[in-house]
Write a protein that holds these residues in place. Structure first.
Motif, PDB file in Angstrom:
ATOM      1  N   ILE A 133       0.872  -1.171   0.000  1.00 12.06           N
ATOM      2  CA  ILE A 133       0.000   0.000   0.000  1.00 12.06           C
ATOM      3  C   ILE A 133       0.910   1.221   0.000  1.00 12.06           C
ATOM      4  O   ILE A 133       1.465   1.598   1.040  1.00 12.06           O
ATOM      5  CB  ILE A 133      -0.941  -0.015   1.218  1.00 12.06           C
ATOM      6  CG1 ILE A 133      -1.843  -1.248   1.154  1.00 12.06           C
ATOM      7  CG2 ILE A 133      -1.775   1.261   1.281  1.00 12.06           C
ATOM      8  CD1 ILE A 133      -2.701  -1.447   2.377  1.00 12.06           C
ATOM      9  N   GLU A 134       1.073   1.799  -1.176  1.00 14.93           N
ATOM     10  CA  GLU A 134       2.044   2.882  -1.336  1.00 14.93           C
ATOM     11  C   GLU A 134       1.424   4.182  -1.824  1.00 14.93           C
ATOM     12  O   GLU A 134       2.121   5.193  -1.928  1.00 14.93           O
ATOM     13  CB  GLU A 134       3.138   2.437  -2.313  1.00 14.93           C
ATOM     14  CG  GLU A 134       3.894   1.202  -1.816  1.00 14.93           C
ATOM     15  CD  GLU A 134       4.868   0.662  -2.851  1.00 14.93           C
ATOM     16  OE1 GLU A 134       4.698   0.992  -4.045  1.00 14.93           O
ATOM     17  OE2 GLU A 134       5.794  -0.069  -2.449  1.00 14.93           O
ATOM     18  N   ASP A 135       0.125   4.176  -2.131  1.00 18.66           N
ATOM     19  CA  ASP A 135      -0.509   5.408  -2.581  1.00 18.66           C
ATOM     20  C   ASP A 135      -1.970   5.428  -2.148  1.00 18.66           C
ATOM     21  O   ASP A 135      -2.485   4.456  -1.582  1.00 18.66           O
ATOM     22  CB  ASP A 135      -0.387   5.571  -4.102  1.00 18.66           C
ATOM     23  CG  ASP A 135      -0.941   4.375  -4.877  1.00 18.66           C
ATOM     24  OD1 ASP A 135      -1.922   3.744  -4.402  1.00 18.66           O
ATOM     25  OD2 ASP A 135      -0.395   4.065  -5.947  1.00 18.66           O
ATOM     26  N   ARG A 136      -2.625   6.534  -2.422  1.00 18.44           N
ATOM     27  CA  ARG A 136      -4.002   6.726  -1.971  1.00 18.44           C
ATOM     28  C   ARG A 136      -4.939   5.666  -2.555  1.00 18.44           C
ATOM     29  O   ARG A 136      -5.805   5.138  -1.845  1.00 18.44           O
ATOM     30  CB  ARG A 136      -4.472   8.121  -2.367  1.00 18.44           C
ATOM     31  CG  ARG A 136      -5.875   8.442  -1.893  1.00 18.44           C
ATOM     32  CD  ARG A 136      -6.400   9.743  -2.480  1.00 18.44           C
ATOM     33  NE  ARG A 136      -7.754   9.991  -2.014  1.00 18.44           N
ATOM     34  CZ  ARG A 136      -8.838   9.378  -2.492  1.00 18.44           C
ATOM     35  NH1 ARG A 136      -8.712   8.476  -3.469  1.00 18.44           N
ATOM     36  NH2 ARG A 136     -10.038   9.656  -2.001  1.00 18.44           N
ATOM     37  N   ALA A 137      -4.791   5.355  -3.817  1.00 18.18           N
ATOM     38  CA  ALA A 137      -5.688   4.393  -4.461  1.00 18.18           C
ATOM     39  C   ALA A 137      -5.578   3.021  -3.805  1.00 18.18           C
ATOM     40  O   ALA A 137      -6.595   2.353  -3.561  1.00 18.18           O
ATOM     41  CB  ALA A 137      -5.369   4.290  -5.955  1.00 18.18           C
ATOM     42  N   ALA A 138      -4.356   2.604  -3.511  1.00 15.93           N
ATOM     43  CA  ALA A 138      -4.162   1.303  -2.866  1.00 15.93           C
ATOM     44  C   ALA A 138      -4.729   1.302  -1.454  1.00 15.93           C
ATOM     45  O   ALA A 138      -5.294   0.304  -0.997  1.00 15.93           O
ATOM     46  CB  ALA A 138      -2.686   0.946  -2.847  1.00 15.93           C
ATOM     47  N   ALA A 139      -4.588   2.427  -0.749  1.00 18.34           N
ATOM     48  CA  ALA A 139      -5.128   2.522   0.603  1.00 18.34           C
ATOM     49  C   ALA A 139      -6.647   2.428   0.586  1.00 18.34           C
ATOM     50  O   ALA A 139      -7.252   1.726   1.403  1.00 18.34           O
ATOM     51  CB  ALA A 139      -4.686   3.833   1.250  1.00 18.34           C
ATOM     52  N   GLN A 140      -7.268   3.114  -0.358  1.00 16.60           N
ATOM     53  CA  GLN A 140      -8.722   3.077  -0.456  1.00 16.60           C
ATOM     54  C   GLN A 140      -9.212   1.674  -0.822  1.00 16.60           C
ATOM     55  O   GLN A 140     -10.196   1.182  -0.258  1.00 16.60           O
ATOM     56  CB  GLN A 140      -9.205   4.099  -1.474  1.00 16.60           C
ATOM     57  CG  GLN A 140     -10.716   4.284  -1.484  1.00 16.60           C
ATOM     58  CD  GLN A 140     -11.146   5.441  -2.358  1.00 16.60           C
ATOM     59  OE1 GLN A 140     -10.659   5.598  -3.472  1.00 16.60           O
ATOM     60  NE2 GLN A 140     -12.064   6.258  -1.854  1.00 16.60           N
ATOM     61  N   GLU A 141      -8.514   1.033  -1.732  1.00 15.88           N
ATOM     62  CA  GLU A 141      -8.885  -0.330  -2.110  1.00 15.88           C
ATOM     63  C   GLU A 141      -8.765  -1.277  -0.916  1.00 15.88           C
ATOM     64  O   GLU A 141      -9.607  -2.154  -0.702  1.00 15.88           O
ATOM     65  CB  GLU A 141      -7.996  -0.814  -3.254  1.00 15.88           C
ATOM     66  CG  GLU A 141      -8.306  -2.226  -3.722  1.00 15.88           C
ATOM     67  CD  GLU A 141      -7.361  -2.710  -4.808  1.00 15.88           C
ATOM     68  OE1 GLU A 141      -7.488  -3.879  -5.210  1.00 15.88           O
ATOM     69  OE2 GLU A 141      -6.489  -1.926  -5.235  1.00 15.88           O
ATOM     70  N   SER A 142      -7.727  -1.090  -0.119  1.00 12.75           N
ATOM     71  CA  SER A 142      -7.527  -1.929   1.056  1.00 12.75           C
ATOM     72  C   SER A 142      -8.651  -1.726   2.070  1.00 12.75           C
ATOM     73  O   SER A 142      -9.159  -2.693   2.666  1.00 12.75           O
ATOM     74  CB  SER A 142      -6.176  -1.602   1.697  1.00 12.75           C
ATOM     75  OG  SER A 142      -5.978  -2.344   2.881  1.00 12.75           O
ATOM     76  N   LEU A 143      -9.055  -0.480   2.267  1.00  9.29           N
ATOM     77  CA  LEU A 143     -10.144  -0.212   3.200  1.00  9.29           C
ATOM     78  C   LEU A 143     -11.454  -0.809   2.703  1.00  9.29           C
ATOM     79  O   LEU A 143     -12.266  -1.310   3.496  1.00  9.29           O
ATOM     80  CB  LEU A 143     -10.296   1.295   3.410  1.00  9.29           C
ATOM     81  CG  LEU A 143      -9.277   1.948   4.345  1.00  9.29           C
ATOM     82  CD1 LEU A 143      -9.515   3.448   4.420  1.00  9.29           C
ATOM     83  CD2 LEU A 143      -9.329   1.330   5.735  1.00  9.29           C
ATOM     84  N   ARG A 144     -11.666  -0.771   1.401  1.00  8.45           N
ATOM     85  CA  ARG A 144     -12.883  -1.379   0.854  1.00  8.45           C
ATOM     86  C   ARG A 144     -12.867  -2.896   1.044  1.00  8.45           C
ATOM     87  O   ARG A 144     -13.905  -3.515   1.270  1.00  8.45           O
ATOM     88  CB  ARG A 144     -13.019  -0.999  -0.612  1.00  8.45           C
ATOM     89  CG  ARG A 144     -13.478   0.445  -0.796  1.00  8.45           C
ATOM     90  CD  ARG A 144     -13.543   0.879  -2.228  1.00  8.45           C
ATOM     91  NE  ARG A 144     -14.108   2.222  -2.328  1.00  8.45           N
ATOM     92  CZ  ARG A 144     -13.880   3.057  -3.322  1.00  8.45           C
ATOM     93  NH1 ARG A 144     -13.096   2.696  -4.329  1.00  8.45           N
ATOM     94  NH2 ARG A 144     -14.429   4.268  -3.332  1.00  8.45           N
TER      95      ARG A 144
END
Length: 202
Positions: free
Chosen positions: A56-67
């Motif tokens: 998780i290195e950017d905003r998109a990956a963080a959001q996907e992880s939270l989803r």
């Protein structure tokens, strides 16, 4: 107490209050939550002791992880809470009740604390709250806590919250930053029938 067989299809997450903390579900659509999740996963100390299968290195990956965390709750197999200050609501870290097995009534707990919130027993307080919820409301019988060998802070947190050391699991998790090399894990666990620990908080 929730009937585990009834709740296995979906796991509505409550808000949990106590010890000066407010535990609430993460919100993948809230920018503050996404940024806090990203800071947690890119923190060098987190990366020293954990190796996510998907970086998780950017905003998109963080959001996907939270989803993905929200999906786990919908499927009844995981509960992820944003640990916040009870007064300000500022995110301090994360605690999750993961890999919930509704038949044998076992789950695994994991947590991390943001760098600027360390040294305030945030993880200890959050683990105590989440454990009580898992036993009393979710109805699990056994909670397991594993951490990389050498992570003495996690050892202390586990013992403080009534999770005695049960043994060392050989080669049970990836080395830091590697998916081809393994390291040992300390296993701690607590049962619903164990006495409630008395926390020595400042």
């Amino acid at each position: 107490m929730t009937d585990l067989y009834e709740s296995s299809a979906s796991l509505p997450l409550p808000e949990i209050h106590g010890y000066g903390l407010w535990l609430r579900p993460w919100d993948a659509d809230a920018e503050n939550d996404v940024q806090a999740w990203l800071r947690g996963y890119t923190d060098p100390e987190f990366q020293r002791w954990n190796t996510p299968l998907r970086p998780i290195e950017d905003r998109a990956a963080a959001q996907e992880s939270l989803r993905a965390r929200a999906k786990a709750a919908q499927e009844g197999v995981g509960a992820s809470f944003c640990v916040t200050d009870a007064t300000t609501g500022v995110p301090l870290g994360h605690i999750g009740v993961n890999d919930i097995d509704h038949v044998i009534r076992v789950a695994r707990v994991g947590y991390w604390v943001l760098p600027d919130a360390r040294g305030r027993q945030v993880a200890t307080r959050a683990l105590a709250l989440a454990s009580r919820w898992a036993f009393e409301e979710l109805g699990v019988h056994r909670l397991e806590l594993g951490h990389a060998l050498g992570h003495e802070a996690s050892c202390r947190i586990a013992e403080r919250c009534g999770y005695p050391y049960e043994g060392t699991l050989r080669g049970a998790m990836f080395e830091s930053g590697r998916l081809d090399t393994f390291r040992d894990v300390h296993l701690h666990a607590r049962l619903a029938t164990d006495p409630e620990p008395v926390l020595a908080l400042p």
